[in-house]
Design an enzyme around this catalytic site. Structure first.
Site, PDB file in Angstrom:
ATOM      1  N   LYS A  33       0.496  97.292  28.021  1.00 29.73           N
ATOM      2  CA  LYS A  33      -0.229  98.510  27.656  1.00 29.73           C
ATOM      3  C   LYS A  33      -0.894  99.039  28.917  1.00 29.73           C
ATOM      4  O   LYS A  33      -1.889  98.499  29.394  1.00 29.73           O
ATOM      5  CB  LYS A  33      -1.273  98.232  26.579  1.00 29.73           C
ATOM      6  CG  LYS A  33      -2.016  99.483  26.113  1.00 29.73           C
ATOM      7  CD  LYS A  33      -3.028  99.145  25.020  1.00 29.73           C
ATOM      8  CE  LYS A  33      -3.733 100.417  24.533  1.00 29.73           C
ATOM      9  NZ  LYS A  33      -4.485 101.079  25.612  1.00 29.73           N
ATOM     10  N   THR A  53      14.453 109.001  58.513  1.00 25.79           N
ATOM     11  CA  THR A  53      15.699 109.721  58.198  1.00 25.79           C
ATOM     12  C   THR A  53      15.505 110.589  56.966  1.00 25.79           C
ATOM     13  O   THR A  53      15.939 111.746  56.915  1.00 25.79           O
ATOM     14  CB  THR A  53      16.850 108.725  57.973  1.00 25.79           C
ATOM     15  OG1 THR A  53      17.010 107.917  59.136  1.00 25.79           O
ATOM     16  CG2 THR A  53      18.151 109.455  57.687  1.00 25.79           C
ATOM     17  N   ASP A  77      12.698 111.864  55.959  1.00 24.76           N
ATOM     18  CA  ASP A  77      11.851 112.995  56.364  1.00 24.76           C
ATOM     19  C   ASP A  77      12.676 114.074  57.063  1.00 24.76           C
ATOM     20  O   ASP A  77      12.434 115.278  56.870  1.00 24.76           O
ATOM     21  CB  ASP A  77      10.737 112.515  57.293  1.00 24.76           C
ATOM     22  CG  ASP A  77       9.726 111.636  56.579  1.00 24.76           C
ATOM     23  OD1 ASP A  77       9.689 111.668  55.335  1.00 24.76           O
ATOM     24  OD2 ASP A  77       8.989 110.895  57.266  1.00 24.76           O
ATOM     25  N   GLU A 130       5.683  95.040  25.459  1.00 23.92           N
ATOM     26  CA  GLU A 130       5.566  95.665  26.781  1.00 23.92           C
ATOM     27  C   GLU A 130       4.090  95.776  27.146  1.00 23.92           C
ATOM     28  O   GLU A 130       3.223  95.767  26.266  1.00 23.92           O
ATOM     29  CB  GLU A 130       6.202  97.055  26.774  1.00 23.92           C
ATOM     30  CG  GLU A 130       5.635  97.981  25.710  1.00 23.92           C
ATOM     31  CD  GLU A 130       6.424  99.257  25.555  1.00 23.92           C
ATOM     32  OE1 GLU A 130       6.524  99.993  26.553  1.00 23.92           O
ATOM     33  OE2 GLU A 130       6.926  99.513  24.445  1.00 23.92           O
ATOM     34  N   CYS A 146     -30.607 114.329  54.126  1.00 24.75           N
ATOM     35  CA  CYS A 146     -31.164 115.478  54.848  1.00 24.75           C
ATOM     36  C   CYS A 146     -32.570 115.852  54.418  1.00 24.75           C
ATOM     37  O   CYS A 146     -33.203 116.695  55.054  1.00 24.75           O
ATOM     38  CB  CYS A 146     -30.247 116.690  54.708  1.00 24.75           C
ATOM     39  SG  CYS A 146     -30.236 117.426  53.053  1.00 24.75           S
ATOM     40  N   SER A 155      -2.092 107.844  18.510  1.00 25.59           N
ATOM     41  CA  SER A 155      -2.718 106.652  19.086  1.00 25.59           C
ATOM     42  C   SER A 155      -2.171 105.424  18.371  1.00 25.59           C
ATOM     43  O   SER A 155      -1.369 105.545  17.430  1.00 25.59           O
ATOM     44  CB  SER A 155      -4.235 106.739  18.945  1.00 25.59           C
ATOM     45  OG  SER A 155      -4.582 106.897  17.586  1.00 25.59           O
ATOM     46  N   ILE A 156      -2.590 104.233  18.809  1.00 21.83           N
ATOM     47  CA  ILE A 156      -2.081 102.986  18.244  1.00 21.83           C
ATOM     48  C   ILE A 156      -3.261 102.132  17.794  1.00 21.83           C
ATOM     49  O   ILE A 156      -4.261 102.010  18.516  1.00 21.83           O
ATOM     50  CB  ILE A 156      -1.248 102.209  19.292  1.00 21.83           C
ATOM     51  CG1 ILE A 156      -0.081 103.075  19.785  1.00 21.83           C
ATOM     52  CG2 ILE A 156      -0.697 100.921  18.705  1.00 21.83           C
ATOM     53  CD1 ILE A 156       0.733 102.419  20.884  1.00 21.83           C
TER      54      ILE A 156
END
EC number: 6.5.1.2
Length: 723
Positions: free
Chosen positions: A153, A69, A71, A151, A454, A115-116
């Site tokens: 990384k 549907t 689509d 959280e 080849c 950066s960290i």
């Protein structure tokens, strides 16, 4: 306690007012029966409904309609936009990919993307906590009130997303933290990135996110690559980074990228044109995550807020235990001070904020013995050595093979069959060998001098090795056919990777010229082909029997020859035979072709296999047309002697702009030098080209000034559409 994303009453489309949200009808009236006003109204409803369905599917993972549907709604919107010229800048149909880019421009971030600091041991984390509490106390704040947001990384590619008045306007890679590559069109193809924010966001919002490839999608995509004889990506991070830097957004759209947003870089509530009361920036990082939910930005549900560093360490240990069950690669956790006022008091060094720390996971390694080396040939002709190992368990997975990357890596490691080596599981997927632990064999593995598929000679290009078989190497045929069919080459619809693979497996196509021996009957005998689709492909192939010379050259896949160089060669030499006979000195007379590119072109045409393939194409009636000498209006030399460089977005594509000025006698190059007469800068121009123009004293024209300059030479702008 882990906090899941909260719901929102704000929607892109109200089901009571929009019929395409819940149980939408798909039995549409023919487009031709609609008036322009009715088509525009239906398109607006479809855009809003599709945005709602994208959010429900890609952000909330809670779709409310079947895929077929969705689509049908998407196809209807595309048909309306095409038929009535209704496409808008932020339409969902733009996600399928825009025009290919000539290069990635450089843009400046709205705020630094630092950066960290990081470590893998708990003592360093405790020292970070002590520094934070001392700094907070020195600022006159309560150190006992410090809380940390925890959280995962993510192991992906960091990007900046910019929204103005709720509309998506830009994306850029982290780069050096101050400037990054403009990947606006590439990121636009990621379905979980909203074109418009929900709710009532600030006038300007810049957020930091991590683009990644889900692990299950990565495994499935790599399997497809290997089935097609292509080199798989080493890990999800490489896959995400390599995809995002693709110059063709339609290629990016085909790859399964996703994103998590995790930080606010800029929040400007004034100066916008949005109605309503815009919310103030949240006072804590945790509340910023809640704002992401309201705006429809996707973020992780593994966010926790803790009051002491011991709880933060416990959080890290839980994520470490769960890492194999996550559908995204992580290499640690990020701990950041929750209170924004405390963050501002702590400040940042020139490199990293003092209020955040990454507690990383230990790497996954093991040792084993190399039992052999296999050299694989990718579709580009690149040779990749793979170590066959005495099976060993690495991080809970039995590993029997590891990539050795390239012959230069083998030489640097000094590795040979029989050596005892360390295995490192990069990105949790494809392992590699970082070092030889014990040398048990004499010497270093001898890299083959001929292609194992080849038998053609192998050439080195820096650290890499390539088969020189070109169009005559079976391992490269799939790639050659797909390249031939690309939009910036012969532009053959219906000849994508899956179709090519099917034709190859059926034995119908063993070389590029074999395409032109195909019949409708050949195709209808295959699964999934009907009479119409077969006739369409044969018609597409027949339409390429007299291709423009530049398209023919671009389709051959000559190393270092893209669409721009192909066009320059076609314009300079005029016909194929003149180019085939040109020596390196003649090739170097073409603008922007130096010794290395000239050698690459001459080497390609000197190889017997490639000459044979070109001859067979011509025998089958595929013979490129000579290039027109220029406009018919006497203006072929109107811009002679001028050299232009284009950057940014113009009213036409940069490629079309280059063709236009070249058709009137000018040169168009890709980089600014002392020989450049003008840099033409459209919207969002690249910083590096502007800087080069300033350094070289090259005048910079906006599009209006460029149009005036052309008018002074009696050349129209923008170029007229071809009949």
């Amino acid at each position: 306690m882990t906090n899941a994303p909260s719901g929102s009453s704000t929607r892109y489309a109200d089901p009571d007012e929009n019929p395409y949200v819940e149980a939408p009808p798909t039995d549409f009236a023919p487009v031709a029966e609609l008036s322009p006003d009715a088509a525009a109204e239906q398109a607006d409803l479809l855009r809003a409904a599709i945005r709602e369905h994208d959010y429900r599917y890609y952000v909330e993972a809670d779709p409310i309609i079947p895929d077929e549907t969705y689509d049908a709604l998407f196809a209807r919107l595309r048909d309306l936009e095409d038929a009535f010229d209704l496409s808008t800048e932020h339409s969902p149909t733009r996600r399928v990919g825009g025009e290919p880019l000539d290069e990635l421009d450089t843009v400046e971030h709205l705020a630094p993307m630092r950066s960290i600091d990081n470590a893998t041991d708990a003592d360093a984390v405790c020292e970070f906590d002590e520094r934070v509490r001392r700094g907070v106390a020195d600022a006159g704040l309560d150190p006992d009130a410090v809380a940390y947001v925890c959280e995962p990384k993510f192991d992906g590619l960091s990007v900046e997303l910019v929204y103005e008045d709720g509309a998506y306007v830009r994306a850029a890679t982290r780069g050096d933290g101050i400037e990054g590559d403009d990947v606006t069109e590439q990121v636009r193809t990621i379905r979980s990135v909203p074109e418009r924010l929900r709710g009532d966001p600030p006038a300007r919002l810049a957020v930091r996110g991590e683009v990644y490839m889900p692990r299950d999608a990565f495994a499935a995509y790599n399997e497809k690559l290997m089935e097609r004889g292509e080199e798989p990506f080493a890990n999800p991070r490489n896959a995400a980074a390599g995809t995002l830097r693709q110059l063709d957004p339609s290629v990016v759209a085909e790859r399964p990228l996703d994103i998590f947003v995790f930080d606010v870089l800029a929040w400007e509530a004034d100066g916008g044109e949005r109605g309503g009361a815009q919310m103030d920036r949240p006072a804590t990082h945790r509340e910023e995550f809640d704002a992401f939910d309201r705006f429809g930005l996707r973020r992780t549900d593994r966010v926790d807020v803790v009051d002491d560093i011991e709880a933060a360490i416990d959080y890290r240990d839980r994520i470490l235990a769960d890492r194999d069950d996550l559908n995204y690669a992580v290499d640690g956790v990020v701990l950041s001070v929750n209170d924004r006022a405390a963050r501002e008091a702590l400040g940042s060094t020139s490199r990293a904020p003092r209020w955040a720390f990454a507690y990383k996971f230990p790497p996954r390694t093991a040792t084993t013995t190399v039992e052999g080396v296999t050299v694989q040939v990718g579709r580009t002709g690149r040779l990749t050595p793979v170590a066959e190992l005495d099976p060993v368990e690495v991080g809970g997975v039995t590993v029997s093979r590891a990539t050795l990357h390239n012959p230069a890596e083998i030489e640097a490691l000094g590795i040979n069959v029989g050596d005892h080596v360390r295995i490192y599981r990069a990105g949790d997927v494809i392992p590699y060998v970082p070092e030889v632990v014990e040398k048990r064999a004499e010497g270093t593995y001898d890299f083959p001098e001929t292609c194992p598929v080849c038998g053609a000679p192998v050439e080195r290009d820096g650290p890499l090795a390539f088969c020189t078989g070109g169009l005559g190497c079976p391992a490269q045929i799939d790639r050659a056919i797909e390249h031939w069919a690309r939009r910036d080459a012969l532009d053959i619809d219906g000849l994508g990777p899956e179709r090519v693979e099917q034709l190859r497996e059926a034995g119908l196509v063993e070389s590029l010229p074999d395409l032109y021996d195909l019949t409708v009957g050949d195709l209808t005998d295959l699964e999934g082909w009907g009479e119409t689709s077969a006739e369409n492909l044969i018609a597409e192939l027949d339409a390429t029997r007299d291709p423009p010379l530049d398209a023919f050259l671009a389709g051959l896949g000559i190393p270092d020859v893209g669409a721009t160089t192909a066009r320059a060669l076609a314009t300079h030499f005029g016909d194929l035979d003149a180019l085939l006979d040109a020596d390196e000195d003649a090739l170097r007379e073409v603008d922007d072709i130096g010794p290395e590119v000239a050698d690459s072109i001459r080497t390609f045409f000197d190889r017997e296999e490639n000459r044979a393939a070109i001859a067979e194409l011509r025998e089958r009636g595929v013979d490129p047309e000579p290039v027109d000498t220029g406009p018919d209006d006497g203006q072929a030399d109107a811009l002679a002697g001028l050299t232009f460089v284009f950057t940014g977005s113009l009213s036409v594509t940069r490629s079309e702009a280059q063709v236009h000025v070249e058709a009137h006698g000018a040169s168009a190059t890709s980089s600014v030098s002392g020989n450049t007469d003008y840099l033409v800068a459209g919207e969002n121009p690249g910083h590096s080209k502007r800087a080069d123009a300033d350094a070289e004293g090259v005048p910079v024209l906006d599009e209006a000034a460029f149009a005036d300059l052309l008018a002074d030479h009696d050349v129209e702008w923008p170029p007229a559409d071809p009949e």
